[in-house]
Scaffold this active site. Sequence first.
Site, PDB file in Angstrom:
ATOM      1  N   ASN A   1      36.281  33.440  45.160  1.00 51.50           N
ATOM      2  CA  ASN A   1      35.819  34.562  45.542  1.00 51.50           C
ATOM      3  C   ASN A   1      34.004  34.079  46.100  1.00 51.50           C
ATOM      4  O   ASN A   1      33.847  34.480  45.574  1.00 51.50           O
ATOM      5  CB  ASN A   1      35.348  35.425  45.298  1.00 51.50           C
ATOM      6  CG  ASN A   1      35.801  36.775  46.532  1.00 51.50           C
ATOM      7  OD1 ASN A   1      35.328  37.073  47.624  1.00 51.50           O
ATOM      8  ND2 ASN A   1      35.850  38.046  45.758  1.00 51.50           N
ATOM      9  N   TRP A   2      33.874  33.599  47.275  1.00 52.38           N
ATOM     10  CA  TRP A   2      32.814  33.308  47.413  1.00 52.38           C
ATOM     11  C   TRP A   2      31.885  34.372  47.996  1.00 52.38           C
ATOM     12  O   TRP A   2      30.760  34.400  48.023  1.00 52.38           O
ATOM     13  CB  TRP A   2      32.210  32.162  49.110  1.00 52.38           C
ATOM     14  CG  TRP A   2      33.205  31.165  48.808  1.00 52.38           C
ATOM     15  CD1 TRP A   2      34.240  30.250  47.274  1.00 52.38           C
ATOM     16  CD2 TRP A   2      33.062  29.547  49.205  1.00 52.38           C
ATOM     17  NE1 TRP A   2      34.677  29.225  47.051  1.00 52.38           N
ATOM     18  CE2 TRP A   2      33.732  28.780  48.547  1.00 52.38           C
ATOM     19  CE3 TRP A   2      32.252  29.773  50.260  1.00 52.38           C
ATOM     20  CZ2 TRP A   2      33.903  27.212  49.269  1.00 52.38           C
ATOM     21  CZ3 TRP A   2      32.579  28.391  51.128  1.00 52.38           C
ATOM     22  CH2 TRP A   2      33.397  26.919  50.427  1.00 52.38           C
ATOM     23  N   LYS A   3      32.171  35.740  48.547  1.00 48.56           N
ATOM     24  CA  LYS A   3      31.959  36.907  48.530  1.00 48.56           C
ATOM     25  C   LYS A   3      30.680  36.791  49.476  1.00 48.56           C
ATOM     26  O   LYS A   3      31.538  35.887  50.402  1.00 48.56           O
ATOM     27  CB  LYS A   3      30.952  37.531  46.847  1.00 48.56           C
ATOM     28  CG  LYS A   3      32.302  37.720  45.697  1.00 48.56           C
ATOM     29  CD  LYS A   3      31.452  38.544  45.035  1.00 48.56           C
ATOM     30  CE  LYS A   3      32.331  38.836  43.933  1.00 48.56           C
ATOM     31  NZ  LYS A   3      32.215  39.543  42.817  1.00 48.56           N
TER      32      LYS A   3
ATOM     33  N   HIS B   1      39.509  44.322  47.105  1.00 50.93           N
ATOM     34  CA  HIS B   1      38.990  44.038  46.033  1.00 50.93           C
ATOM     35  C   HIS B   1      37.739  44.667  45.656  1.00 50.93           C
ATOM     36  O   HIS B   1      37.902  45.705  46.644  1.00 50.93           O
ATOM     37  CB  HIS B   1      37.953  42.698  46.411  1.00 50.93           C
ATOM     38  CG  HIS B   1      36.510  42.333  45.728  1.00 50.93           C
ATOM     39  ND1 HIS B   1      36.158  42.866  45.149  1.00 50.93           N
ATOM     40  CD2 HIS B   1      37.138  41.486  44.683  1.00 50.93           C
ATOM     41  CE1 HIS B   1      35.150  42.046  43.862  1.00 50.93           C
ATOM     42  NE2 HIS B   1      35.993  41.018  44.189  1.00 50.93           N
TER      43      HIS B   1
ATOM     44  N   GLU C   1      34.647  45.104  44.977  1.00 51.82           N
ATOM     45  CA  GLU C   1      33.731  46.027  45.715  1.00 51.82           C
ATOM     46  C   GLU C   1      33.935  46.941  46.871  1.00 51.82           C
ATOM     47  O   GLU C   1      33.195  47.015  47.770  1.00 51.82           O
ATOM     48  CB  GLU C   1      32.950  44.158  46.389  1.00 51.82           C
ATOM     49  CG  GLU C   1      32.311  44.299  45.072  1.00 51.82           C
ATOM     50  CD  GLU C   1      32.722  42.348  44.755  1.00 51.82           C
ATOM     51  OE1 GLU C   1      32.020  41.659  45.627  1.00 51.82           O
ATOM     52  OE2 GLU C   1      31.723  42.205  43.378  1.00 51.82           O
TER      53      GLU C   1
ATOM     54  N   GLU D   1      41.840  42.764  38.080  1.00 49.16           N
ATOM     55  CA  GLU D   1      40.362  42.229  37.686  1.00 49.16           C
ATOM     56  C   GLU D   1      39.247  43.913  37.168  1.00 49.16           C
ATOM     57  O   GLU D   1      39.313  44.604  38.249  1.00 49.16           O
ATOM     58  CB  GLU D   1      39.823  42.342  39.418  1.00 49.16           C
ATOM     59  CG  GLU D   1      40.059  41.082  40.028  1.00 49.16           C
ATOM     60  CD  GLU D   1      38.945  40.152  40.708  1.00 49.16           C
ATOM     61  OE1 GLU D   1      38.854  39.336  40.402  1.00 49.16           O
ATOM     62  OE2 GLU D   1      38.601  41.437  41.857  1.00 49.16           O
TER      63      GLU D   1
ATOM     64  N   GLY E   1      31.171  40.421  37.963  1.00 45.54           N
ATOM     65  CA  GLY E   1      29.986  39.722  37.958  1.00 45.54           C
ATOM     66  C   GLY E   1      29.238  40.430  37.037  1.00 45.54           C
ATOM     67  O   GLY E   1      28.131  40.002  37.104  1.00 45.54           O
TER      68      GLY E   1
ATOM     69  N   SER F   1      34.367  38.353  35.361  1.00 46.21           N
ATOM     70  CA  SER F   1      33.649  36.539  34.827  1.00 46.21           C
ATOM     71  C   SER F   1      34.313  35.667  34.544  1.00 46.21           C
ATOM     72  O   SER F   1      34.245  35.151  32.560  1.00 46.21           O
ATOM     73  CB  SER F   1      32.838  37.579  33.424  1.00 46.21           C
ATOM     74  OG  SER F   1      31.758  38.552  34.746  1.00 46.21           O
TER      75      SER F   1
ATOM     76  N   GLY G   1      31.740  34.455  40.863  1.00 40.31           N
ATOM     77  CA  GLY G   1      30.433  33.629  40.233  1.00 40.31           C
ATOM     78  C   GLY G   1      30.832  32.146  40.473  1.00 40.31           C
ATOM     79  O   GLY G   1      30.211  31.204  41.135  1.00 40.31           O
TER      80      GLY G   1
END
Length: 253
Positions: free
Chosen positions: A9-11, A97, A99, A169, A175, A215, A237
């Site tokens: 996931n490149w966000k 997700h 976020e 998650e 992160g 992470s 990340g």
Amino acid sequence: MREPFVAGNWKMNTDGPSSMDLAERIALESVGIANQSVTVAVCPPFVYLQAVVKVLKSSSIAVGAQNSYFEPKGAFTGEISISMLKDIGCTYCLCGHSERRHVIGETDGLINQKVIAAINGGLLPILCVGELLAEREASKTEEVVTRHVKKGLAGLSAEKVSAVTIAYEPVWAIGTGLTATPQQAQEVHDFIRKLLGQMYDEKLAEEIRIQYGGSVKPDNAEELMSKKDVDGLLVGGASLKADDFIAIIRAAI
Ligand code: PEP
């Protein structure tokens, strides 16, 4: 046997040149894993999806969107439909997700509509579930995960749910550099699989893939994947570095 599934996931992190560079490096490196039994996908920002699909076209790496909207078309300024994502060559779509739940404010009801729209529109949803730190500390992990899974999949038959991947998650691990221990991940994955068995049937519960995210790095991927119910990894990340992402895929095989 559940084939391992690693997704990156490149966000909202890459720009045009770095998206191309990352996709090209992953495509190149992925030659070495082309014949292995592993599913791999990357989820770039919307505006680079089409270009990344083109770069990865002749590789075994699939492309997913980080979000979508559930309506097929119309006056929904700024939204992207499932058919648009299909049209440009996406295979997967992240739904719920953390976020989007906690920063953007998506509800379980909206996430459910997105999961349903994705399946009906031919995209494979990755439904993200997981507790906040305060919820874990209050021993509410199972309660939260149950709500996310039940509400996220509401109204779907077992046949339709077989298109879904669940990503566990824990929000406190995303992160932050904190990773759930392999044992903590296994406990929740086992809980989710049993829950799916109660909601649907044993066959579906055994077949559905449950990724861990939070992470994940090259040095913890193998231990997480050694757990019986950890079927794959959702990587934030570390998916931005081609070498790390490929190392994680290799650890998952
Ligand atoms: C994620 O974005 O889903 C994620 C797990 O991020 P990170 O790997 O950076 O914790």
